[in-house]
Design a protein around this motif. Structure first.
Motif, short mmCIF file in Angstrom:
data_model
loop_
_atom_site.label_atom_id
_atom_site.label_comp_id
_atom_site.label_asym_id
_atom_site.label_seq_id
_atom_site.Cartn_x
_atom_site.Cartn_y
_atom_site.Cartn_z
N ALA A 29 0.83 -1.21 0.00
CA ALA A 29 0.00 0.00 0.00
C ALA A 29 0.86 1.26 0.00
N ARG A 30 1.90 1.30 0.82
CA ARG A 30 2.79 2.47 0.86
C ARG A 30 3.56 2.59 -0.46
N GLY A 31 3.95 1.46 -1.03
CA GLY A 31 4.63 1.50 -2.33
C GLY A 31 3.75 2.14 -3.39
N PHE A 32 2.46 1.78 -3.40
CA PHE A 32 1.51 2.39 -4.34
C PHE A 32 1.41 3.89 -4.09
N GLU A 33 1.35 4.27 -2.83
CA GLU A 33 1.25 5.70 -2.49
C GLU A 33 2.46 6.47 -3.04
N LEU A 34 3.64 5.91 -2.89
CA LEU A 34 4.86 6.59 -3.34
C LEU A 34 4.97 6.64 -4.86
N LEU A 35 4.39 5.67 -5.55
CA LEU A 35 4.49 5.62 -7.01
C LEU A 35 3.27 6.23 -7.71
N ALA A 36 2.28 6.67 -6.94
CA ALA A 36 1.00 7.09 -7.52
C ALA A 36 1.13 8.18 -8.57
N ALA A 37 1.98 9.15 -8.37
CA ALA A 37 2.09 10.28 -9.30
C ALA A 37 3.21 10.09 -10.32
N THR A 38 3.67 8.88 -10.49
CA THR A 38 4.78 8.63 -11.42
C THR A 38 4.29 7.82 -12.61
N ALA A 39 5.16 7.74 -13.62
CA ALA A 39 4.83 6.94 -14.80
C ALA A 39 4.78 5.45 -14.47
N ALA A 40 5.27 5.06 -13.30
CA ALA A 40 5.30 3.65 -12.91
C ALA A 40 4.03 3.19 -12.23
N SER A 41 3.08 4.07 -12.02
CA SER A 41 1.87 3.68 -11.28
C SER A 41 1.10 2.57 -11.99
N VAL A 42 0.98 2.68 -13.30
CA VAL A 42 0.26 1.64 -14.06
C VAL A 42 1.01 0.32 -13.99
N GLN A 43 2.33 0.37 -14.10
CA GLN A 43 3.13 -0.85 -14.03
C GLN A 43 3.05 -1.47 -12.64
N ALA A 44 2.94 -0.66 -11.59
CA ALA A 44 2.80 -1.20 -10.23
C ALA A 44 1.49 -1.98 -10.10
N VAL A 45 0.43 -1.45 -10.66
CA VAL A 45 -0.86 -2.14 -10.63
C VAL A 45 -0.76 -3.46 -11.41
N LYS A 46 -0.13 -3.42 -12.59
CA LYS A 46 0.03 -4.65 -13.38
C LYS A 46 0.84 -5.69 -12.61
N THR A 47 1.85 -5.24 -11.88
CA THR A 47 2.68 -6.16 -11.11
C THR A 47 1.84 -6.89 -10.07
#
Length: 192
Positions: free
Chosen positions: A98-116
């Motif tokens: 959950a914290r990882g998602f919060e930290l990546l939320a405003a980055t280009a990696a947010s979609v990739q985090a969800v896919k992961t």
């Protein structure tokens, strides 16, 4: 090359406000366990802007999923018998993702985090994904977070080959960067 100790320090700092202390200590032990290569790859590729947030975000998503997989494999719960240690580790893993998602939320990696996370969930439900899917996805997430570019088919194929060469483990950062150097890197950072 980025120091794995720095990756772990940045990741630990990102969780410093978690309470209660027992949960924070469990998170710290999970941070120390898996490879720090994903965070180190972010350090190698990322511009300085909010670098620590990206490093910690990627490492927390990977570490949380890694800990979840460990719990699934070891199955520490015996029927109705409580296992407070396993419960705390499961809570730590969820908090980390959950914290990882919060930290990546405003980055280009947010979609990739969800896919992961989606791929991880499918693989743990007994789908056809190999056990090393998490490692490939974590490295893909790291490169995307560092470069701020979407994952290409070529990138994914290179990372799959790397993980396959190491029997499903995440290689050291140098091995990943060496494999990614060349044509693919030139498309991300031309002229570097």
């Amino acid at each position: 090359m980025a120091d794995p100790a720095r990756v772990r320090a940045v990741t630990t700092a990102a969780m410093a406000d978690v309470t209660p202390p027992a949960l924070r200590e469990q998170i710290r032990s999970v941070i120390e366990a898996p490879s720090a290569t994903p965070g180190a790859i972010v350090l190698a590729y990322s511009p300085p802007t909010e670098l620590d947030r990206r490093v910690a975000g990627v490492q927390l998503v990977y570490g949380g999923l890694w800990a979840t997989r460990e719990l699934i494999v070891t199955a520490p719960w015996d029927g109705d018998t409580p296992n407070e240690t396993a419960d705390l580790k499961a809570l730590a893993a969820n908090t980390m993702v959950a914290r990882g998602f919060e930290l990546l939320a405003a980055t280009a990696a947010s979609v990739q985090a969800v896919k992961t996370v989606q791929t991880f969930a499918r693989s743990q439900r007994g789908a056809t994904a190999p056990a090393a899917t998490l490692e490939v996805d974590a490295l893909t997430l790291a490169v995307v977070a560092g470069c701020e570019e979407p994952a290409t088919t070529e990138l994914t194929a290179q990372l799959e080959a790397l993980v396959q060469d190491t029997d499903g483990a995440i290689p050291e950062p140098e091995a990943v960067l060496e494999r990614l150097d060349g044509a693919w890197t030139e498309t991300i950072h031309p002229g570097d």
